[in-house]
Scaffold this motif. Structure first.
Motif, PDB file in Angstrom:
ATOM      1  N   TYR B  35       0.868  -1.179   0.000  1.00 39.58           N
ATOM      2  CA  TYR B  35       0.000   0.000   0.000  1.00 39.58           C
ATOM      3  C   TYR B  35       0.904   1.228   0.000  1.00 39.58           C
ATOM      4  O   TYR B  35       1.602   1.505   0.967  1.00 39.58           O
ATOM      5  CB  TYR B  35      -0.894  -0.027   1.251  1.00 39.58           C
ATOM      6  N   ILE B  36       0.941   1.937  -1.109  1.00 33.20           N
ATOM      7  CA  ILE B  36       1.841   3.096  -1.243  1.00 33.20           C
ATOM      8  C   ILE B  36       1.134   4.167  -2.053  1.00 33.20           C
ATOM      9  O   ILE B  36       0.279   3.842  -2.891  1.00 33.20           O
ATOM     10  CB  ILE B  36       3.198   2.674  -1.874  1.00 33.20           C
ATOM     11  N   SER B  38      -1.084   6.040  -1.030  1.00 39.48           N
ATOM     12  CA  SER B  38      -2.496   5.939  -0.621  1.00 39.48           C
ATOM     13  C   SER B  38      -3.315   5.032  -1.535  1.00 39.48           C
ATOM     14  O   SER B  38      -4.503   5.255  -1.755  1.00 39.48           O
ATOM     15  CB  SER B  38      -3.139   7.330  -0.534  1.00 39.48           C
ATOM     16  N   LYS B  39      -2.638   4.018  -2.081  1.00 42.38           N
ATOM     17  CA  LYS B  39      -3.339   3.057  -2.940  1.00 42.38           C
ATOM     18  C   LYS B  39      -2.827   1.642  -2.663  1.00 42.38           C
ATOM     19  O   LYS B  39      -1.646   1.473  -2.325  1.00 42.38           O
ATOM     20  CB  LYS B  39      -3.053   3.361  -4.421  1.00 42.38           C
ATOM     21  N   LEU B  40      -3.701   0.670  -2.816  1.00 45.41           N
ATOM     22  CA  LEU B  40      -3.228  -0.716  -2.781  1.00 45.41           C
ATOM     23  C   LEU B  40      -2.580  -0.980  -4.140  1.00 45.41           C
ATOM     24  O   LEU B  40      -3.243  -1.311  -5.111  1.00 45.41           O
ATOM     25  CB  LEU B  40      -4.393  -1.688  -2.522  1.00 45.41           C
ATOM     26  N   ASP B  41      -1.272  -0.781  -4.200  1.00 41.58           N
ATOM     27  CA  ASP B  41      -0.542  -0.803  -5.466  1.00 41.58           C
ATOM     28  C   ASP B  41      -0.451  -2.211  -6.045  1.00 41.58           C
ATOM     29  O   ASP B  41      -0.396  -2.397  -7.251  1.00 41.58           O
ATOM     30  CB  ASP B  41       0.856  -0.231  -5.254  1.00 41.58           C
ATOM     31  N   GLY B  42      -0.393  -3.209  -5.156  1.00 44.34           N
ATOM     32  CA  GLY B  42      -0.289  -4.568  -5.678  1.00 44.34           C
ATOM     33  C   GLY B  42      -0.430  -5.601  -4.587  1.00 44.34           C
ATOM     34  O   GLY B  42      -0.268  -5.307  -3.404  1.00 44.34           O
ATOM     35  N   ILE B  43      -0.781  -6.791  -5.026  1.00 51.99           N
ATOM     36  CA  ILE B  43      -0.732  -7.942  -4.128  1.00 51.99           C
ATOM     37  C   ILE B  43       0.197  -8.947  -4.803  1.00 51.99           C
ATOM     38  O   ILE B  43      -0.152  -9.560  -5.808  1.00 51.99           O
ATOM     39  CB  ILE B  43      -2.124  -8.571  -3.906  1.00 51.99           C
ATOM     40  N   PHE B  45       2.204 -12.369  -5.179  1.00 59.96           N
ATOM     41  CA  PHE B  45       1.812 -13.729  -4.812  1.00 59.96           C
ATOM     42  C   PHE B  45       2.853 -14.698  -5.355  1.00 59.96           C
ATOM     43  O   PHE B  45       3.188 -14.663  -6.537  1.00 59.96           O
ATOM     44  CB  PHE B  45       0.433 -14.020  -5.425  1.00 59.96           C
ATOM     45  N   ILE B  46       3.394 -15.520  -4.484  1.00 62.35           N
ATOM     46  CA  ILE B  46       4.362 -16.536  -4.929  1.00 62.35           C
ATOM     47  C   ILE B  46       3.925 -17.890  -4.382  1.00 62.35           C
ATOM     48  O   ILE B  46       3.671 -18.025  -3.181  1.00 62.35           O
ATOM     49  CB  ILE B  46       5.790 -16.226  -4.432  1.00 62.35           C
ATOM     50  N   GLN B  47       3.807 -18.850  -5.259  1.00 62.33           N
ATOM     51  CA  GLN B  47       3.500 -20.207  -4.807  1.00 62.33           C
ATOM     52  C   GLN B  47       4.648 -21.105  -5.237  1.00 62.33           C
ATOM     53  O   GLN B  47       4.998 -21.135  -6.416  1.00 62.33           O
ATOM     54  CB  GLN B  47       2.204 -20.677  -5.450  1.00 62.33           C
ATOM     55  N   GLU B 115      -9.691  -9.958   1.200  1.00 60.60           N
ATOM     56  CA  GLU B 115      -8.709  -8.965   0.757  1.00 60.60           C
ATOM     57  C   GLU B 115      -9.257  -7.557   0.937  1.00 60.60           C
ATOM     58  O   GLU B 115      -8.517  -6.615   1.197  1.00 60.60           O
ATOM     59  CB  GLU B 115      -8.319  -9.252  -0.688  1.00 60.60           C
ATOM     60  N   ASP B 116     -10.588  -7.404   0.828  1.00 61.29           N
ATOM     61  CA  ASP B 116     -11.222  -6.095   1.058  1.00 61.29           C
ATOM     62  C   ASP B 116     -10.980  -5.610   2.487  1.00 61.29           C
ATOM     63  O   ASP B 116     -10.707  -4.433   2.717  1.00 61.29           O
ATOM     64  CB  ASP B 116     -12.735  -6.206   0.841  1.00 61.29           C
ATOM     65  N   LYS B 119      -7.432  -4.517   2.841  1.00 62.71           N
ATOM     66  CA  LYS B 119      -7.258  -3.227   2.152  1.00 62.71           C
ATOM     67  C   LYS B 119      -7.814  -2.095   3.009  1.00 62.71           C
ATOM     68  O   LYS B 119      -7.202  -1.018   3.131  1.00 62.71           O
ATOM     69  CB  LYS B 119      -7.980  -3.276   0.807  1.00 62.71           C
TER      70      LYS B 119
END
Lengths: 423, 460
Positions: B35-36, B38-43, B45-47, B115-116, B119
């Motif tokens: 979160y940068i 003032s936005k959720l810039d990315g999620i 994910f690594i599996q 996720e909401d 956020k």
């Protein structure tokens, strides 16, 4: 499997690009006359860049068999994140048909490393000789619906250290090696010099805190410049996380300083022809004669800053200060009275990326009348990247490659604080 | 990988005379919310899923990792590994025990929060921080969730699994005033779930703001040897670097440590009792089993200044013969494990912080410490201080810019003069030959009589 995933994603309204990274890494470690470790790491990673719901989503998988699971994951993330749709998939094709391939002989490398034990036999005070060689064979493939790129490289990085004990005090020196193939003779030449330094270290002292004229060896300059490379990234400038914000086009360093990135210059051991987003790379001037000329972009920040992408998504390749004309010996002579810094530690914590402040544990030598008079330890290089690169008197001609990210020449710098414990 | 196939692989790896064989199986999901601006810039994910095969003959170790569950490929890799050993066969017919399973204690699992909801938490925190001061120009919030399943099966019939959760929040705040800038950060983490987000962070926010503004207008640090007070929690980086790494069997068993051969010797002041304990519930560096499948334990390393133990893994303990300590760790299946720290802390004592400050005419109060590094063979170490104030005439004076502090293990441990009672723990990552692993460091506020501090000449 990659094409099937891309097609299935498309059916679900997802534009997908897959970067397949295949790395085969062998690590051989020797301590004195014993093999300590032999590791093989076969690693394949799929990095997915998806454009969905006008958002960019990046995910990484070791297996892409579960296509439905991947698509569900992309959709979930794409519905929740806020990033602007400023990104796009790559529009280039590239096939490197001229990858330099080497048949590495791991047994020979092992024997070569074991031969370094001869230093222990030659110098009775040597406690341990430790060495590690790492061979990396890498292949990168990028695919999206319309484009395909493929490149690869191989190289060897090695490291050797010797420790010496006298009267219960232990000192160490290390050397590094980077090449297309493994060359023990280069390591031995460096070790010969390192052992001379090691013997000098037993009479080393600290110095009093003061401003000195300082000669930073290429190894030290490389360590600092590599750690500070993110100050040139447009993303960090944009986010207020770089000390170069607002400085584009302005004089930021001494006019002796030109900083280049040359990912496709054949004089370097590894060339990379495209970045992780498939943008084709090119050789460029980041700083010219002290003026900040170009910030480094990925696709997203090129769009945000209304500039062209520079092929620097997550990487710099062959980044370096342009070499000057003075040999190292000439720099020592020009130093006349001052300090040579030839080793620094604590880089991950001792450099502030926002302010550029530098505070690093160091080793070195005191020079008087152009001659080395004693070895120094327990000293701290205390400066700032702006001060350091503004106070440059001379740039060395001794450009050395330390890895595929960066290379450096030595720098002669005026008026730099060295902290020490002497009164 | 089923039990019978593991037994087949283990027996195959031992068939040329190796005296150690192990299969490490790992599945990990890593999720990172950024979160940068003032936005959720990315999620992110690594599996990942992979296997590490390890054999040894005496102290020689051969390791191979592979990211496929294809049995033929794994068998092929085990054949490659065993070619490195050619000796009398010592072990045959390994029969694995029944799988024993262990789990972290976790209150709120990752899938219990949408996720909401996460956020929303990040948005509110961002807004709360930005309201604190107009000189705040950037807030970066990172929430990381690690969900890892490991199984270790070996030649001693061990067949143990553990589900490990590790959750961590980072808060990085950038302050700017014209050409001055500063960064103030804090973080918290635990081997727990999303209950981590329920933590009250009022005190951390107050400190972050005060330290950020103080650092924005900080003077240059004075550079010389001086007495130093190290704040609680991350101040323990001094012990992590000065003696923790030098106690790892990877160094001590091979005469590559300044503390090798010093068991029973007084190496620190009487005020120093240091413990490494992988069993403490909830701490970031805790696990039930180590990455060789042995149970973690509480290890007293230094007791009232006397060195009493090292951190020993199985291979290196073949030389030391001191007994394994459940300390073998690795980042993931790409790495063979070696002896590492878990949660390392200094026991509290009863000295008052006021007395520490009053006892110093000229020195440094390092409130927040950063990372460090050490050469275990020489004992020379360094660590960074992120927030510090000069002490003048027994009082806390001006804030100074961050600086490195350097010293040597054998002298610095004896210089620990005073230890307070305010023990705090801090989570972090430690990097070494088996990768980057979660560790906790802990200490109460301490006074060290003399350390070399990096900075300017004071003109005296």
């Amino acid at each position: 499997m990659v094409n099937k995933l891309i097609k299935e994603a498309k059916k679900n309204g997802i534009n997908l690009e897959v970067l397949t990274s295949i790395k085969n890494i062998a690590t051989i470690e020797v301590l004195n006359d014993n093999l300590r470790k032999f590791y093989i790491d076969n690693n394949k990673t799929y990095t997915l860049k998806a454009i969905y719901n006008e958002k960019k989503i990046v995910l990484s998988y070791k297996s892409i068999k579960d296509i439905d699971g991947i698509i569900t994951n992309i959709k979930n993330i794409g519905c929740i994140i806020d990033n602007d749709n400023l990104d796009r998939l790559c529009e280039n094709d590239y096939q490197n048909n001229d990858i330099r391939k080497i048949e590495y002989d791991y047994n020979k490398i092992k024997k070569d490393l074991l031969s370094l034990n001869s230093y222990k036999e030659k110098y009775p005070d040597i406690l341990n000789v430790n060495s590690i060689a790492q061979v990396e064979i890498s292949q990168t493939i990028i695919d999206n619906e319309n484009h395909h790129l493929e490149d690869g490289y191989s190289c060897v990085e090695a490291y050797a250290s010797a420790s010496m004990s006298k009267n219960g005090v232990v000192k160490t020196r290390d050397v590094s090696y980077y090449g297309l193939d493994f060359d023990i003779d280069v390591i031995k030449r460096k070790m010969d010099e390192a052992i001379k330094d090691l013997e000098l270290e037993f009479s080393a002292t600290s110095i009093s805190t003061n401003k000195y004229t300082v000669l930073l060896t290429n190894k030290v300059v490389n360590s600092i410049l590599k750690t500070m490379a993110d100050m040139f990234l447009e993303k960090n400038i944009f986010m207020n996380l770089s000390l170069l914000k607002g400085k584009l086009g302005k004089k930021v360093f001494s006019d002796k300083i030109t900083i280049l990135e040359e990912p496709v210059n054949p004089k370097f051991i590894v060339n990379k022809y495209f970045d992780r987003e498939g943008t084709l790379t090119y050789n460029k001037e980041i700083v010219k004669d002290g003026v900040f000329k170009l910030s480094l972009n990925n696709l997203e920040y090129a769009y945000k800053s209304n500039t062209k992408p520079t092929g620097n998504s997550n990487q710099l390749v062959n980044y370096h200060i342009k070499e000057g004309k003075c040999s190292f010996e000439e720099l020592v002579s020009k130093l006349n009275n001052g300090v040579i810094i030839d080793d620094v530690e604590g880089l991950h914590a001792g450099i502030n990326h926002i302010t550029g402040d530098i505070s690093l544990q160091a080793k070195g030598k005191m020079v008087k009348d152009g001659k080395i008079v004693k070895s120094l330890n327990m000293i701290i290089l205390s400066t700032n990247i702006n001060e350091l690169l503004n106070n440059v008197i001379e740039v060395g001609s001794d450009l050395e490659e330390f890895d595929m990210v960066s290379s450096s020449p030595s720098l002669l710098v005026d008026n730099i604080t060295i902290s020490g414990s002497e009164e | 990988m089923d039990k019978s196939f593991k037994e087949r692989i283990l027996n195959n790896m031992l068939s040329t005379g190796a005296d150690f064989a192990e299969i490490y199986e790992e599945k990990e999901t890593y999720k990172r919310y950024t979160y940068i601006d003032s936005k959720l810039d990315g999620i992110g994910f690594i599996q990942s899923e992979g296997y590490g095969l390890r054999i040894a003959k005496d102290s020689e170790v051969y390791y191979a990792s592979i990211a496929t569950d294809d049995k033929e490929e794994i068998l092929k890799l085990s054949n490659e590994l065993k070619k490195n050993v050619n000796s009398k066969v010592l072990y045959k017919d390994i029969i694995l025990g029944d799988e024993k399973k262990y789990n972290n204690k976790i209150v709120i699992k990752y899938d219990e929060y949408s996720e909401d909801k996460i956020k929303d938490y990040l948005k509110k925190l961002d807004s709360r921080i930005r309201k604190l001061d107009k000189r705040i120009v950037q807030v970066e919030l990172i929430l990381v969730e690690y969900d890892k399943n490991v199984n270790i099966s070996n030649y001693m019939s061990i067949n143990r699994s553990e589900k490990r959760y590790n959750t961590r929040m980072y808060v990085d705040v950038t302050f700017k005033d014209e050409d001055k800038s500063a960064k103030s950060s804090f973080q918290w983490g635990s081997n727990a779930g999303l209950e981590l987000l329920d933590k009250n962070i009022d005190k951390e926010l107050d400190n972050m703001l005060k330290f950020g503004l103080d650092k924005l207008y900080a003077s240059k640090c004075i550079g010389k040897e001086m007495p130093v007070i190290l704040g609680p929690g991350f101040g323990a980086v001094i012990f992590h670097e000065a003696c923790g790494h030098a106690m790892e069997a990877e160094a001590t068993a091979n005469n590559q440590s300044v503390l090798a051969g010093k068991i029973g010797e007084k190496i620190a002041s009487e005020k120093v009792t240091i413990i490494d304990d992988g069993t403490i519930d909830g701490l970031w560096g805790s696990t039930k089993i180590d990455d060789e499948g042995n149970y973690t334990q509480k290890n007293v390393l230094i007791e009232k200044g006397v060195l009493v133990s090292y951190l020993n893994d199985e291979i290196n303990d073949r030389k030391l013969k001191m007994g394994i300590t459940g300390s073998s760790r690795r980042q993931d299946y790409h790495y063979a494990p070696v002896s590492r720290m878990n949660n390392t802390y200094l026991l509290p004592s009863d000295d008052s912080i006021d007395d520490m400050i009053k006892s110093i005419d000229f020195g440094l109060y390092a409130m927040e410490l950063g990372g460090g590094s050490v050469n275990p063979e020489t004992g020379d170490f360094n660590f960074a201080c992120n927030t510090a104030y000069m002490i003048r005439d027994g009082k806390i004076a001006e804030c100074v810019k961050g600086a490195s502090l350097i010293g040597n293990t054998l002298s610095i441990l004896k210089n620990v003069e005073m230890v307070s009672s305010d023990l705090e723990y801090s989570p972090g990552f430690c990097g070494a030959s088996s990768g980057s692993i979660p560790v906790t460091i802990g200490e109460p506020t301490i006074k060290v009589s003399s350390i070399l501090v990096g900075g300017e000449d004071d003109g005296k």
